[in-house]
Scaffold this active site. Sequence first.
Site, mmCIF file in Angstrom:
data_model
loop_
_atom_site.group_PDB
_atom_site.id
_atom_site.type_symbol
_atom_site.label_atom_id
_atom_site.label_comp_id
_atom_site.label_asym_id
_atom_site.label_seq_id
_atom_site.Cartn_x
_atom_site.Cartn_y
_atom_site.Cartn_z
ATOM 1 N N ASN A 142 45.349 33.933 28.589
ATOM 2 C CA ASN A 142 45.610 35.259 28.029
ATOM 3 C C ASN A 142 46.319 35.129 26.687
ATOM 4 O O ASN A 142 47.029 34.158 26.465
ATOM 5 C CB ASN A 142 46.471 36.084 28.992
ATOM 6 C CG ASN A 142 45.676 36.608 30.157
ATOM 7 O OD1 ASN A 142 44.503 36.961 30.010
ATOM 8 N ND2 ASN A 142 46.289 36.648 31.323
ATOM 9 N N CYS B 291 38.617 35.885 34.242
ATOM 10 C CA CYS B 291 39.855 36.469 34.733
ATOM 11 C C CYS B 291 39.796 36.547 36.258
ATOM 12 O O CYS B 291 38.787 36.226 36.875
ATOM 13 C CB CYS B 291 40.043 37.854 34.115
ATOM 14 S SG CYS B 291 41.645 38.605 34.440
ATOM 15 N N HIS B 292 40.888 36.983 36.866
ATOM 16 C CA HIS B 292 40.960 37.089 38.325
ATOM 17 C C HIS B 292 40.754 38.522 38.802
ATOM 18 O O HIS B 292 40.472 38.752 39.972
ATOM 19 C CB HIS B 292 42.335 36.640 38.839
ATOM 20 C CG HIS B 292 42.890 35.456 38.143
ATOM 21 N ND1 HIS B 292 42.582 34.163 38.500
ATOM 22 C CD2 HIS B 292 43.726 35.355 37.087
ATOM 23 C CE1 HIS B 292 43.212 33.326 37.701
ATOM 24 N NE2 HIS B 292 43.916 34.026 36.838
ATOM 25 N N HIS C 20 41.287 43.315 31.769
ATOM 26 C CA HIS C 20 42.483 43.980 32.284
ATOM 27 C C HIS C 20 42.383 45.503 32.212
ATOM 28 O O HIS C 20 43.288 46.197 32.666
ATOM 29 C CB HIS C 20 43.760 43.499 31.580
ATOM 30 C CG HIS C 20 44.194 42.145 32.025
ATOM 31 N ND1 HIS C 20 45.396 41.597 31.649
ATOM 32 C CD2 HIS C 20 43.601 41.220 32.822
ATOM 33 C CE1 HIS C 20 45.521 40.385 32.182
ATOM 34 N NE2 HIS C 20 44.430 40.142 32.897
#
Length: 442
Positions: free
Chosen positions: A148, A169-170, A199
């Site tokens: 990030n 990303c998760h 995000h």
Amino acid sequence: MSKITFLGAGSTVFAKNVLGDCMFVDALDGFEFALFDIDEQRLRDSEQMLHNLKESLGKNIQIKAFTDRKESLREAKYVINAIQVGGYKPSTVIDFEIPKKYGLRQTIADTVGIGGIFRNLRTIPVMLDFAKDMVEVCPDALFMNYTNPMAVLTGVMNRYTNIKTVGLCHSVQVCTKDLFDALGMDRTGLKEKIAGINHMAWLLEVSKDGVDLYPEIKRRARELQKTKHGDMVRFELMDKFGYYVTESSEHNAEYHPYFIKSRYPELIERFNIPLDEYPSRCEKQINNWIAMREDLVNNKSLDHVRSHEYGSRIIEAMETNVPFKFGGNVLNTGRLISNLPEKACVEVPCIADRSGIIPTYVGDLPEQLAALNRTNINTQLLTIEAAITLKKEYIYQAAMLDPHTAAELSMDDIISLCDDLIEAHGDWLPNFKSETSIAVTK
């Protein structure tokens, strides 16, 4: 011999997750796992941990640690990036403590906001150095970025280098799961569609057997909002804007101008917002590392269960030509999301197979969601301009366009805050040009 290189391998737990996952891919039999980190002790810890895991699982791979970055990259087929430039101390502490002096509070500070801007500015030069090395020693490798701020860093690699890059990303793969678990809903047999930016991607559709589940989701969410819980910001955004967002409430609290407000301090309690959450996590991880290290590094019987990380599955798809669908961060080339800027990095469904990473077309987002995304994209694109041109005025403008920062501070204070952060970071930042048409009026 084919090779996977892990940059930032001193992140031992994450290296275990991603490279441990890769040990379950039969197509990687005989591969070399190359490790690089600037912290040699942490590098050796990860090397030992992976040797233990290799022996415990009985895998035919080679593990090698490098202190020379270029050599770690030489002839790599896949490169995994998980670095943090400046670390918790001094850089993350600076990102939080100096804004506090101006009354600007944050929760995570790793994506946008004043903390995200400066994390980008100290990381982008390192990423561009990676690209230079890769052009020389592994020009055809796929660069999988986990670092990030995801959107900016992945955007820079795709816009300003020739290295094939995808950001991972998760939050996408756990978004619907977490929502349904929180609401006590059955999540078997679901059909979902998620797209947006990292995000701040949106659960655009969620159904089962052709039935739209959003009405029931919203009914249960309104009931849950009557009690204190850990996801109140996202539920509030869903109530006001109509859709659930992928990343956690503590993140989204600082992506918008609505929640962390000095004039409305009661909002912190009302929406259960954990200020200074990331420093708190860092301190906890540091304090727990001694016990964790013993279990990870010196455990000869170390085991692993394949995680939900995308990395190993993308590599497996590219090695076997069995397609794998995932949420990836790519440039919005050709307007994959048609009402977001083409220079933006977007998070959309992608397919991986032997031909590489193929993003899919989404079309228009609901206009209110695209509008929220654009507020963050504005800051992202100006941050990239600052990093590439080294002009301070773009740092100031990026900060002035950030929703949370602009909602709390005057333009003069934003400029002064940026100057203080530049000075405090010192050699962790490149030398930005001081000439600018922007001045603080006294």
